[in-house]
Enzyme design. Structure first.
Site, PDB file in Angstrom:
ATOM      1  CG  ASP A  38     -92.985 134.422 -10.402  1.00 26.75           C
ATOM      2  OD1 ASP A  38     -91.852 135.157 -10.716  1.00 26.75           O
ATOM      3  OD2 ASP A  38     -93.888 134.908  -9.743  1.00 26.75           O
ATOM      4  CG  ASP A  39     -88.867 135.357  -9.425  1.00 33.91           C
ATOM      5  OD1 ASP A  39     -89.184 135.906 -10.401  1.00 33.91           O
ATOM      6  OD2 ASP A  39     -88.805 135.663  -8.061  1.00 33.91           O
ATOM      7  CB  CYS A  78     -93.177 139.784 -12.078  1.00 35.54           C
ATOM      8  SG  CYS A  78     -94.555 138.571 -12.024  1.00 35.54           S
ATOM      9  NE  ARG A  82     -95.546 136.967 -14.076  1.00 36.17           N
ATOM     10  CZ  ARG A  82     -95.742 135.665 -13.409  1.00 36.17           C
ATOM     11  NH1 ARG A  82     -96.687 135.000 -13.843  1.00 36.17           N
ATOM     12  NH2 ARG A  82     -94.630 135.059 -13.035  1.00 36.17           N
ATOM     13  CE  LYS A 135     -96.534 136.769  -9.848  1.00 36.21           C
ATOM     14  NZ  LYS A 135     -94.988 137.040  -9.385  1.00 36.21           N
ATOM     15  CG  HIS A 137     -98.023 140.268 -10.724  1.00 36.28           C
ATOM     16  ND1 HIS A 137     -96.625 140.179 -10.249  1.00 36.28           N
ATOM     17  CD2 HIS A 137     -98.267 141.685 -10.181  1.00 36.28           C
ATOM     18  CE1 HIS A 137     -96.389 141.403  -9.616  1.00 36.28           C
ATOM     19  NE2 HIS A 137     -97.362 141.863  -9.389  1.00 36.28           N
ATOM     20  CB  SER A 160     -95.770 138.376  -5.967  1.00 35.49           C
ATOM     21  OG  SER A 160     -95.283 138.923  -7.511  1.00 35.49           O
ATOM     22  CG  HIS A 234     -92.154 135.053  -6.753  1.00 34.90           C
ATOM     23  ND1 HIS A 234     -92.201 135.430  -5.196  1.00 34.90           N
ATOM     24  CD2 HIS A 234     -91.905 136.332  -7.547  1.00 34.90           C
ATOM     25  CE1 HIS A 234     -92.293 137.013  -5.441  1.00 34.90           C
ATOM     26  NE2 HIS A 234     -91.970 137.361  -6.352  1.00 34.90           N
ATOM     27  CG  ASP A 286     -91.625 135.669 -14.159  1.00 35.24           C
ATOM     28  OD1 ASP A 286     -90.735 135.014 -13.775  1.00 35.24           O
ATOM     29  OD2 ASP A 286     -91.950 136.707 -13.259  1.00 35.24           O
ATOM     30  CG  ASN A 287     -88.333 137.493 -13.100  1.00 38.27           C
ATOM     31  OD1 ASN A 287     -89.427 137.882 -13.302  1.00 38.27           O
ATOM     32  ND2 ASN A 287     -87.884 137.032 -12.177  1.00 38.27           N
ATOM     33  CE  LYS A 307     -88.209 139.438  -8.917  1.00 33.16           C
ATOM     34  NZ  LYS A 307     -89.272 138.624  -8.195  1.00 33.16           N
TER      35      LYS A 307
END
Ligand code: MG
Length: 465
Positions: A38-39, A78, A82, A135, A137, A160, A234, A286-287, A307
């Protein structure tokens, strides 16, 4: 009686043969593991050039497998990203994006529509054991949870790790510089039940890893699909005590090095169970990095921005694929590929037909992985929510609009007429606008956009109620 017995044993024999065939098929069908950070920024791993973060397990994964240098998430944030990974479709096709709210929040009532086919649903229907650890989301109400979307098991946080903020902690971004678990009342769930609140994030990566390796062990005799979307890196950042203050990159480095250790344990478990030559593992994110968090955010390396933005740093991800015996060790793919391509790839490798009743944005990466040919993907579309911002074809990327990464100082979207044009092979950092000299290229890309938009039917947003 004799006849009956003969028929009975013939039936048993036939049933046994069928079981054997099914078992043999299953033994040949590969397992799949998708590890999704994540991130994580393009420049945050040692094998993608970070000078002080140590990632020996990911480096080994790259050395034994394939590194993708031009692999993209489907959105720079996010929830849309996803949803696209799970369905092989752009977020606006299933309504999992919004021009008003970036992602789903704890007060959201929406989630991934029931009519969408997730990769987990397709694999489960075909006999795979499935688990989501991490996670989610894509909606926290019961009908949207992983267990309602093709996963046999779920363990993780539903949204998150910076949500459900409590009021008595430090205000604004202050809470993130010295994060404490109690500042965020995030639930930890097992299947449909909350089992811990607030989730003890200091041990969350370790516990995800234990859950993931247990699932692999429990399902070593059947084909399985493990989706392991880490909550980290994240913000707020947390790591287990054994990783505290161990990285030269500080807290962010500790977090990445714990994820690296987790990858090592997953791959080691596969080796130990002798599943390594029958398991395809993807590692990506994811980003891009959340840049407003200064040292607590990652780095997109040589790429521009992070992001929230459709500059390369928002969507190009450090990606690895590992499958001993199938992927040539130490190989590098420079093909343009997307997280959405995982959908078609897993269908192909599991021998499942793709759904024919909907538009997919997914291209089978099997030829790329096995070194037999290029991806069939010709174009990549960069969306910020419902807004088409840019398109890439070959080395060329044209920006119709740009907007900076999320942050208090981020400007309004800027429209570009004429559009900006960059040659990403020559200029991955998007510094040199070469639109003036390449009007024919711009016309070709505008035609690509027109063809794409002609068939597009955006769905109503799931994020706005
Ligand atoms: Mg993210």
């Amino acid at each position: 009686m004799r006849l009956l017995r003969t028929v009975f044993f013939a039936f048993l024999g036939l049933a046994a043969t069928r079981l054997d065939v099914h078992a043999a098929d299953d033994a040949r069908r590969p397992n799949f593991v998708v590890i999704f950070c994540d991130d994580l920024g393009y420049g945050d791993l040692a094998c993608f050039g970070h000078p002080t973060i140590a990632t020996p397990n990911l480096d080994r994964m790259a050395a034994e497998g394939m590194k993708f240098t031009q692999f993209y998430s489907a959105a720079p944030v996010c929830t849309p990203s996803r949803a696209a990974l799970m369905t092989g479709r752009l977020p606006l096709r299933n309504g999992m994006c919004s021009n008003k709210r970036r992602v789903l929040f704890p007060d959201s009532k929406g989630g991934i529509p029931a009519a969408e086919i997730t990769i987990a649903e397709a694999l489960k229907a075909s006999g795979y054991a499935t688990a989501c650890v991490g996670k989610w989301h894509l909606g926290h109400l019961p009908q949207y949870l992983p267990t309602s979307n093709g996963f046999d098991h779920y363990f993780g946080i539903p949204y998150s790790n910076d949500m459900d903020r409590v009021n008595d902690g430090p205000k604004g971004r202050e809470a993130f510089w010295n994060p404490e678990v109690r500042y965020w009342n995030v639930p930890l769930m097992r299947n449909e039940e909350i089992v811990e609140r607030p989730a003890d994030q200091t041990t969350i990566t370790r516990r995800y890893t234990e859950e993931a390796t247990k699932f692999i062990r429990d399902n070593k005799d059947s084909p399985f699909f493990l989706y392991l979307p880490h909550s980290m890196p994240h913000v707020p950042l947390f790591r287990s005590p054994e990783f505290a203050d161990t990285s030269r990159r500080g807290l962010f480095g500790d977090v990445i090095e714990e994820i690296d250790g987790s990858v090592g344990q997953v791959l080691e478990t596969l080796r130990e169970l002798q599943l390594d030559d029958n398991t395809l593992v993807f590692f990506t994110s994811d980003n891009g990095p959340w840049l407003i968090f200064d040292e607590q955010g990652g780095s997109a390396g040589l790429l521009r921005d992070g992001k929230g933005s459709t500059w390369e740093g928002g969507m190009r991800e450090p990606t690895l694929a590992w499958w001993p015996g199938q992927i040539r060790p130490g190989s590098v793919s420079r093909d343009v590929a997307s997280t959405m391509d995982i959908f078609a790839t897993l269908h192909a490798l599991a021998g499942i037909d793709l759904p024919a009743d909907r538009v997919l944005d997914s291209h089978d990466l099997t030829p790329v992985l096995q070194g037999t040919g290029p991806s069939s993907r010709e174009a990549l579309f960069y969306y910020r929510a419902y807004q088409l911002m840019a398109v890439r074809r070959g080395p060329w990327k044209v920006h119709l609009m740009t907007q900076d990464a999320y942050g208090p100082g981020s400007r309004e979207p800027q429209k570009h007429d004429p559009p900006l044009l960059f040659n990403l092979d020559h200029d991955p950092g998007e510094k040199l606008n070469v639109a003036d000299k390449n009007s024919a290229v711009i016309q070709m890309l505008l035609a690509e956009i027109a063809a794409h938009q002609a068939t597009l039917v955006p769905a109503a947003s799931e994020l706005e109620f």
